[in-house]
Structures are given as structure tokens and as C-alpha cells.
Design a protein around this motif. Structure first.
Motif, PDB file in Angstrom:
ATOM      1  N   MET A  43       8.518   2.390  -1.813  1.00  0.00           N
ATOM      2  CA  MET A  43       8.209   1.395  -0.782  1.00  0.00           C
ATOM      3  C   MET A  43       9.386   0.449  -0.583  1.00  0.00           C
ATOM      4  O   MET A  43       9.783   0.166   0.548  1.00  0.00           O
ATOM      5  N   GLU A  44       9.944  -0.019  -1.686  1.00  0.00           N
ATOM      6  CA  GLU A  44      11.081  -0.935  -1.608  1.00  0.00           C
ATOM      7  C   GLU A  44      12.301  -0.249  -0.988  1.00  0.00           C
ATOM      8  O   GLU A  44      13.013  -0.836  -0.170  1.00  0.00           O
ATOM      9  N   ARG A  45      12.499   1.011  -1.329  1.00  0.00           N
ATOM     10  CA  ARG A  45      13.643   1.760  -0.790  1.00  0.00           C
ATOM     11  C   ARG A  45      13.533   1.932   0.720  1.00  0.00           C
ATOM     12  O   ARG A  45      14.493   1.709   1.453  1.00  0.00           O
ATOM     13  N   ILE A  46      12.359   2.327   1.209  1.00  0.00           N
ATOM     14  CA  ILE A  46      12.246   2.634   2.643  1.00  0.00           C
ATOM     15  C   ILE A  46      12.072   1.387   3.511  1.00  0.00           C
ATOM     16  O   ILE A  46      12.421   1.409   4.686  1.00  0.00           O
ATOM     17  N   LEU A  51       6.787  -6.440  -0.045  1.00  0.00           N
ATOM     18  CA  LEU A  51       5.527  -6.857   0.566  1.00  0.00           C
ATOM     19  C   LEU A  51       4.755  -5.645   1.078  1.00  0.00           C
ATOM     20  O   LEU A  51       5.344  -4.679   1.556  1.00  0.00           O
ATOM     21  N   ALA A  52       3.448  -5.700   0.985  1.00  0.00           N
ATOM     22  CA  ALA A  52       2.590  -4.622   1.460  1.00  0.00           C
ATOM     23  C   ALA A  52       1.659  -5.195   2.523  1.00  0.00           C
ATOM     24  O   ALA A  52       1.412  -6.397   2.541  1.00  0.00           O
ATOM     25  N   PRO A  53       1.137  -4.336   3.380  1.00  0.00           N
ATOM     26  CA  PRO A  53       1.287  -2.885   3.410  1.00  0.00           C
ATOM     27  C   PRO A  53       2.598  -2.455   4.061  1.00  0.00           C
ATOM     28  O   PRO A  53       3.222  -3.197   4.793  1.00  0.00           O
ATOM     29  N   VAL A  54       2.952  -1.210   3.773  1.00  0.00           N
ATOM     30  CA  VAL A  54       4.058  -0.522   4.427  1.00  0.00           C
ATOM     31  C   VAL A  54       3.520   0.832   4.849  1.00  0.00           C
ATOM     32  O   VAL A  54       2.877   1.519   4.052  1.00  0.00           O
ATOM     33  N   ILE A  55       3.765   1.210   6.104  1.00  0.00           N
ATOM     34  CA  ILE A  55       3.364   2.531   6.564  1.00  0.00           C
ATOM     35  C   ILE A  55       4.612   3.269   7.022  1.00  0.00           C
ATOM     36  O   ILE A  55       5.516   2.674   7.623  1.00  0.00           O
ATOM     37  N   GLU A  56       4.645   4.552   6.676  1.00  0.00           N
ATOM     38  CA  GLU A  56       5.730   5.423   7.120  1.00  0.00           C
ATOM     39  C   GLU A  56       5.099   6.584   7.873  1.00  0.00           C
ATOM     40  O   GLU A  56       4.216   7.268   7.340  1.00  0.00           O
ATOM     41  N   HIS A  60       9.468   6.865  10.380  1.00  0.00           N
ATOM     42  CA  HIS A  60       9.441   5.555  11.035  1.00  0.00           C
ATOM     43  C   HIS A  60       8.653   4.603  10.142  1.00  0.00           C
ATOM     44  O   HIS A  60       7.543   4.934   9.718  1.00  0.00           O
ATOM     45  N   VAL A  61       9.203   3.433   9.876  1.00  0.00           N
ATOM     46  CA  VAL A  61       8.615   2.510   8.895  1.00  0.00           C
ATOM     47  C   VAL A  61       8.221   1.189   9.551  1.00  0.00           C
ATOM     48  O   VAL A  61       8.994   0.615  10.327  1.00  0.00           O
ATOM     49  N   LEU A  62       7.011   0.742   9.202  1.00  0.00           N
ATOM     50  CA  LEU A  62       6.542  -0.591   9.565  1.00  0.00           C
ATOM     51  C   LEU A  62       6.143  -1.274   8.267  1.00  0.00           C
ATOM     52  O   LEU A  62       5.366  -0.722   7.489  1.00  0.00           O
ATOM     53  N   ALA A  63       6.678  -2.479   8.045  1.00  0.00           N
ATOM     54  CA  ALA A  63       6.441  -3.173   6.780  1.00  0.00           C
ATOM     55  C   ALA A  63       5.788  -4.525   7.005  1.00  0.00           C
ATOM     56  O   ALA A  63       6.036  -5.180   8.016  1.00  0.00           O
ATOM     57  N   ASP A  64       4.953  -4.912   6.038  1.00  0.00           N
ATOM     58  CA  ASP A  64       4.342  -6.240   5.998  1.00  0.00           C
ATOM     59  C   ASP A  64       3.693  -6.570   7.340  1.00  0.00           C
ATOM     60  O   ASP A  64       4.121  -7.452   8.052  1.00  0.00           O
ATOM     61  N   PHE A  65       2.627  -5.838   7.674  1.00  0.00           N
ATOM     62  CA  PHE A  65       2.030  -5.928   8.998  1.00  0.00           C
ATOM     63  C   PHE A  65       0.534  -6.201   8.928  1.00  0.00           C
ATOM     64  O   PHE A  65      -0.111  -5.996   7.908  1.00  0.00           O
TER      65      PHE A  65
END
Length: 81
Positions: A43-46, A51-56, A60-65
Motif C-alpha cells: 500500500m505504501e509503495r503504490i 493512510l487507508a483506504p487505498v484502491i488499485e 490506477h491508484v486512489l488513496a485516502d478517499f
């Protein structure tokens, strides 16, 4: 399509993301970053953060949403749901 959701079990935004995906019957892999150190590292790498959540979705990555950001991200990728 490969969808991975990185979560923390007591995170309200994470629970909302899970509910949003489940309501739309979206198949995804759920990764608990608290119980799985390798998931935390991934999670930290991508995402570049802890912070969570992270979706891939297919790279394509969306973080802290929250759900509004997830809906915009989903539409921007041309996905239905």
C-alpha cells in the motif's frame, strides 16, 4: 480486471468503500494492512502513504478517499457501478 482494496479494519472510510463495492457486486481483493505487513508495504509503495483506504484498479491508484472520491475515480476509469 484486477481490483485491490487496502484497508484498516477499524477505519470508517474503509467500511464505506467496502459497502460501496459490495452493493455494486464488484469483485475485489481486500487486504488488511494491519494484520498483513506485506500488504502495508505494498500500500505504501503504490500510494506513497500510510493512510487507508487505498484502491488499485488495473494499476490506477486512489488513496485516502471517501465515497464521493471513489465515485469520481470509478467514472474517470469508465467503469460502471
Amino acid at each position: 480486471r484486477r481490483i485491490r482494496l487496502f484497508i484498516k479494519p477499524y477505519c470508517g472510510w474503509c467500511r464505506q468503500a467496502i459497502a460501496w463495492l459490495d452493493q455494486r457486486q464488484v469483485p475485489y481483493e481486500k487486504l488488511d494492512v494491519i494484520s498483513d505487513p506485506s500488504a502495508w508495504a505494498e500500500m505504501e509503495r503504490i500510494s506513497g502513504q500510510t493512510l487507508a483506504p487505498v484502491i488499485e484498479v488495473d494499476g490506477h491508484v486512489l488513496a485516502d478517499f471517501g465515497v464521493p472520491e471513489l465515485e469520481r475515480f470509478w467514472r474517470a476509469l469508465g467503469l460502471r457501478g
